[in-house]
Design a protein around this motif. Structure first.
Motif, mmCIF file in Angstrom:
data_model
loop_
_atom_site.group_PDB
_atom_site.id
_atom_site.type_symbol
_atom_site.label_atom_id
_atom_site.label_comp_id
_atom_site.label_asym_id
_atom_site.label_seq_id
_atom_site.Cartn_x
_atom_site.Cartn_y
_atom_site.Cartn_z
ATOM 1 N N UNK A 110 0.834 -1.208 0.000
ATOM 2 C CA UNK A 110 0.000 0.000 0.000
ATOM 3 C C UNK A 110 0.871 1.260 0.000
ATOM 4 N N UNK A 111 1.956 1.226 0.773
ATOM 5 C CA UNK A 111 2.865 2.370 0.824
ATOM 6 C C UNK A 111 3.508 2.607 -0.538
ATOM 7 N N UNK A 112 3.981 1.537 -1.173
ATOM 8 C CA UNK A 112 4.608 1.662 -2.495
ATOM 9 C C UNK A 112 3.664 2.258 -3.525
ATOM 10 N N UNK A 113 2.422 1.853 -3.451
ATOM 11 C CA UNK A 113 1.414 2.320 -4.391
ATOM 12 C C UNK A 113 1.148 3.824 -4.237
ATOM 13 N N UNK A 114 0.994 4.283 -2.985
ATOM 14 C CA UNK A 114 0.725 5.706 -2.746
ATOM 15 C C UNK A 114 1.953 6.555 -3.094
ATOM 16 N N UNK A 115 3.150 6.059 -2.776
ATOM 17 C CA UNK A 115 4.360 6.825 -3.116
ATOM 18 C C UNK A 115 4.517 6.957 -4.631
ATOM 19 N N UNK A 116 4.197 5.908 -5.370
ATOM 20 C CA UNK A 116 4.269 5.985 -6.838
ATOM 21 C C UNK A 116 3.352 7.104 -7.352
ATOM 22 N N UNK A 117 2.143 7.182 -6.799
ATOM 23 C CA UNK A 117 1.186 8.212 -7.240
ATOM 24 C C UNK A 117 1.624 9.607 -6.791
ATOM 25 N N UNK A 118 2.154 9.699 -5.557
ATOM 26 C CA UNK A 118 2.618 10.988 -5.045
ATOM 27 C C UNK A 118 3.768 11.535 -5.897
ATOM 28 N N UNK A 119 4.739 10.683 -6.192
ATOM 29 C CA UNK A 119 5.934 11.120 -6.930
ATOM 30 C C UNK A 119 5.615 11.496 -8.371
ATOM 31 N N UNK A 120 4.474 11.057 -8.859
ATOM 32 C CA UNK A 120 4.079 11.385 -10.245
ATOM 33 C C UNK A 120 3.369 12.735 -10.344
ATOM 34 N N UNK A 121 2.997 13.329 -9.208
ATOM 35 C CA UNK A 121 2.265 14.606 -9.245
ATOM 36 C C UNK A 121 3.184 15.758 -9.652
ATOM 37 N N UNK A 122 2.650 16.671 -10.443
ATOM 38 C CA UNK A 122 3.375 17.925 -10.671
ATOM 39 C C UNK A 122 3.296 18.744 -9.381
ATOM 40 N N UNK A 123 4.394 19.415 -8.977
ATOM 41 C CA UNK A 123 4.347 20.210 -7.742
ATOM 42 C C UNK A 123 3.237 21.260 -7.799
ATOM 43 N N UNK A 179 7.970 14.827 -2.517
ATOM 44 C CA UNK A 179 8.149 13.671 -1.637
ATOM 45 C C UNK A 179 7.447 13.912 -0.303
ATOM 46 N N UNK A 180 7.154 12.812 0.390
ATOM 47 C CA UNK A 180 6.500 12.931 1.693
ATOM 48 C C UNK A 180 7.499 13.339 2.770
ATOM 49 N N UNK A 181 8.710 12.761 2.710
ATOM 50 C CA UNK A 181 9.768 13.151 3.622
ATOM 51 C C UNK A 181 9.837 12.358 4.916
ATOM 52 N N UNK A 182 8.783 11.569 5.195
ATOM 53 C CA UNK A 182 8.798 10.732 6.409
ATOM 54 C C UNK A 182 7.919 9.510 6.140
ATOM 55 N N UNK A 183 8.276 8.809 5.057
ATOM 56 C CA UNK A 183 7.371 7.802 4.488
ATOM 57 C C UNK A 183 7.555 6.428 5.116
#
Length: 298
Positions: A110-123, A179-183
């Protein structure tokens, strides 16, 4: 009374003053966490978060990040929008959030999935995210520590200098992203009826994606807190990139672990258990304790 209960008292006092300003009932408030910031649960489905002194802009940014992530369909802790935010008491910002119902920490997948989506966002464009600063405040924490001996202190300062030099020589892996910074798994929680929800937005920033991957990776390589198959499912969910195979993995892992030691040290003047834990963590870094390590959360 020990030093620690003084922190509690202070947090509750700030809470009650902020609650008066915001018209909120605080009867039956329960401390969830008393770290660099305090998190307090209130009976009416609200969670209060008390920031560090002079962190008003950080608190304001957390509110913006929450709205932005939710707009981008990444479920995130939500502010209570009927209350003007943040309230400020003694230079400390207080923000009010909706309680997430009963939940569990996320799985590696679940963590890997959310990080993949987060990192794909434009700032975001309507507000600015800071750059991720891995060494921020670290030297100061080591220098000002009162519970560690001189030998440990000078070793840690040398270690910090070495890591900074190694870090400056890394070939940039890819462009920076949000990035989340504390993932770690407890910062992505899964309510029993609902989707994985992101918590703790104070370190959300622009930086290398590797910073978000290294936390679970060291859980795997250095602490053996997750199994081969759990780590494999994290890598697969993220899209197949295994940060442990990246040539500079060890530099980031060592920096991350030094930061966790720095955190333990910063808690040590208040708590005997934290002093014991920071001594143990330093011994691990100095190679006196074989891996896999066991560190107790503070």
């Amino acid at each position: 009374m020990n030093h620690h209960s003084g922190l509690h008292h202070n947090a509750y006092e700030i809470l009650s003053r902020a609650a008066k300003l915001s018209g909120i009932d605080t009867h039956g408030a329960v401390m969830i966490r008393d770290g660099s910031h305090a998190v307090i649960e209130l009976p009416n489905g609200i969670v209060a978060r008390i920031g560090e002194p002079h962190s008003y802009q950080t608190a304001q940014r957390e509110l913006c990040i929450s709205q932005w992530l939710n707009r981008n369909r990444i479920a995130t802790v939500q502010a209570v929008d009927s209350i003007p935010q943040p309230a400020v008491v003694d230079e400390r910002p207080v923000t009010w959030w909706k309680l997430i119902p009963e939940h569990r920490p996320s799985t590696p997948e679940e963590l890997g999935n959310v990080l993949r989506r987060l990192h794909a966002l434009a700032p975001p464009t309507d507000f600015q995210l800071p750059s991720y600063t891995p060494f921020d405040g670290l030297r100061e924490r080591i220098e000002s520590a009162i519970t560690i001996d001189a030998g440990d202190r000078s070793w840690l300062l040398d270690h910090c200098t070495r890591l900074r030099q190694q870090y400056n020589e890394i070939d940039y892996p890819a462009t920076e992203c949000v990035i989340h910074g504390d993932a770690w798994q407890a910062n992505l929680v899964v309510p029993f009826s609902g989707e994985p929800t992101v918590l703790d937005l104070d370190k959300v920033s622009v930086g290398w994606r590797e910073w978000d991957l290294v936390q679970l990776a060291v859980d795997y390589t250095d602490f053996r807190r997750i199994t081969d198959s759990q780590y494999h499912s994290f890598v697969t969910a993220y899209g197949g990139y295994d940060v442990t195979r990246w040539p500079s993995y060890r530099v980031l892992a060592d920096i991350q672990e030094l930061r966790w030691v720095g955190f333990a040290i910063s808690r040590s003047d208040a708590r005997h258990t934290a002093a014991i834990e920071s001594d143990h963590r330093i011994a691990c870094l100095r190679g006196l304790v074989p891996r896999p390590w066991t560190w107790t959360a503070l």
